[in-house]
Design an enzyme around this catalytic site. Structure first.
Site, PDB file in Angstrom:
ATOM      1  CE  LYS A   1      -0.125  -0.456   4.982  1.00  0.00           C
ATOM      2  NZ  LYS A   1      -0.779  -1.157   6.087  1.00  0.00           N
TER       3      LYS A   1
ATOM      4  CE1 TYR B   1      13.194  32.337   4.181  1.00  0.00           C
ATOM      5  CE2 TYR B   1      13.383  29.993   3.734  1.00  0.00           C
ATOM      6  CZ  TYR B   1      13.170  31.288   3.290  1.00  0.00           C
ATOM      7  OH  TYR B   1      12.932  31.516   1.972  1.00  0.00           O
TER       8      TYR B   1
HETATM    9  C1  LIG Z   1       0.031  -2.093   6.593  1.00  0.00           C
HETATM   10  C2  LIG Z   1      -0.487  -3.332   7.213  1.00  0.00           C
HETATM   11  C3  LIG Z   1       0.374  -4.383   7.527  1.00  0.00           C
HETATM   12  C4  LIG Z   1       1.886  -4.283   7.423  1.00  0.00           C
HETATM   13  O1  LIG Z   1       2.366  -3.600   8.549  1.00  0.00           O
HETATM   14  P1  LIG Z   1       3.936  -3.352   8.806  1.00  0.00           P
HETATM   15  O2  LIG Z   1       3.998  -2.749  10.149  1.00  0.00           O
HETATM   16  O3  LIG Z   1       4.375  -2.391   7.740  1.00  0.00           O
HETATM   17  O4  LIG Z   1       4.614  -4.648   8.693  1.00  0.00           O
HETATM   18  C5  LIG Z   1      -0.192  -5.547   8.012  1.00  0.00           C
HETATM   19  N1  LIG Z   1      -1.523  -5.668   8.190  1.00  0.00           N
HETATM   20  C6  LIG Z   1      -2.376  -4.659   7.917  1.00  0.00           C
HETATM   21  C7  LIG Z   1      -3.837  -4.827   8.144  1.00  0.00           C
HETATM   22  C8  LIG Z   1      -1.889  -3.455   7.417  1.00  0.00           C
HETATM   23  O5  LIG Z   1      -2.727  -2.455   7.156  1.00  0.00           O
END
Ligand SMILES: *Cc1c(COP(=O)(O)O)cnc(C)c1O
Length: 360
Positions: free
Chosen positions: A34, A253
């Site tokens: 994702k 800045y």
């Molecule tokens: C993003 C996600 C993962 C992976 O998590 P990590 O901490 O990046 O390993 C696993 N399960 C779900 C439901 C997620 O949304």
């Protein structure tokens, strides 16, 4: 101009998938890709991780982009769908759906196509974000398992603090999940990366790693290198100016950094317009010509100053690594009060991308 640049090392992704396989040899592996593969590129990441058994995404658009690119693996919509139209689209593109609420249970019940969907029923064991609460799980399970649209049914949960090995919360989540799902005879999934690394009991039929595949350790006391993980993303730029300062001179800045002694400051072509956080504090680590130096003053949109007083040979053109190879993003993230995940996801499109390590 060939900088700043972000290098994506596909060989590192493959290596890191191997680390997960060795930790969880009996589990099937759903790779979380994702958020554009945690900023590494959705399609490139999925291709490099093609040894995974499935992919996980948050949004249906991400899944459809994978299908369009020819990815034929099972793809799980980790949050499920939010309309009947999206459910029909999910079925048409052979996407697995999470069912996390009674709204989604009802959508599934009224979906006409028989045996068209693989469903991952999510139970909320304490995260209190998504999922069916344990006291209503029996009801949800019986409704989903009787729905004609369901071809395959699995159960999952998500851990809230698996990176803290001494926190009893995870044990309570594991126990609640086991209690609710033990007798169902279904494939089960609990572990994200921290679960894979820290909680052997959480490595059931399926594991769902994300961040570790990208070479980042989620564990506060175990480095990625100790786990055999290699960073897949390196953010680099170059020094475009070097200035000599007198004691008392300020930089940038807000005059947010002041020379405590006669100093030299290198100006690097990187800024928050590239995704390097404006909130990065004085003293945060950075590599200049492979040696550690520290941020001096406020990060601006295109430029960042670095105190190189102790690196007298630094000159215009020198390479600067903001994070990645040689400087774990975990460390940089900690100095700005966030986690590696966020820094990986926020590199902006104007940064030139370079992909290396493709399988021959
Ligand atoms: C993003 C996600 C993962 C992976 O998590 P990590 O901490 O990046 O390993 C696993 N399960 C779900 C439901 C997620 O949304």
């Amino acid at each position: 101009m060939d900088f700043p640049s972000v290098t994506i090392d596909l060989a590192a992704l493959r290596n890191n998938l191997g680390v997960v396989r060795r930790l969880a040899p009996d589990s099937r592996l759903l790779a979380a890709v994702k958020a554009d593969g945690y900023g590494h590129g959705l399609i490139e990441s999925a291709r490099a991780l093609s040894d995974a058994d499935a992919f996980g995404v948050a949004r249906i658009g991400e899944a459809l982009a994978l299908r369009e690119a020819g990815v034929a693996h099972p793809i799980l919509l980790l949050e499920g769908v939010f309309s009947a139209q999206d459910l029909a689209e999910a079925a048409a593109f052979h996407l697995d759906v999470a069912v996390c609420s009674f709204e989604q249970v009802a959508m599934l019940e009224s979906f006409a196509a028989p045996r068209s969907l693989a469903v991952w029923l999510k139970i909320d064991t304490g995260m209190n974000r998504l999922g069916i609460s344990p006291d209503r799980f029996v009801d949800a399970h019986s409704r989903v398992s009787r729905s004609p649209a369901v071809r395959t049914l699995r159960v999952m949960t998500h851990l809230a603090c698996a990176e803290r090995l001494d926190d009893p919360f995870t044990s309570r989540q594991l126990a609640a999940f086991d209690e609710a799902t033990r007798s169902l005879g279904l494939e089960r999934s609990i572990a994200n990366s921290a679960g894979v690394i820290g909680w052997p009991q959480a490595r059931l039929e399926w594991v769902r790693p994300g961040i570790m595949l990208y070479g980042v350790s989620p564990m506060p006391h175990t480095s990625a290198a100790e786990l055999g993980l290699r960073p897949a993303m390196t953010l680099r730029t170059r020094v475009i100016a070097v200035r000599a300062l007198r004691e008392g001179d300020s930089v940038g800045y807000g005059c947010a950094w002041r020379a405590q002694r006669k100093s030299r400051v290198a100006i690097a072509a990187i800024g928050y317009g590239d995704g390097y956080p404006r909130t990065m504090p004085n003293g945060a680590p950075v590599l200049v010509g492979g040696r550690e130096a520290s941020i001096a003053g406020r990060v601006s949109m295109d430029l960042t100053a670095i105190d190189v007083t102790d690196l007298p040979d630094v000159a215009v053109g020198e390479e600067v690594v903001l994070f990645g190879a040689g400087l774990p993003v975990e460390r940089v993230a900690a100095s700005v009060g966030t986690i590696g995940y966020e820094l990986l996801c926020r590199v902006t499109p104007r940064v030139r991308r370079e992909v290396i390590g493709a399988a021959s």
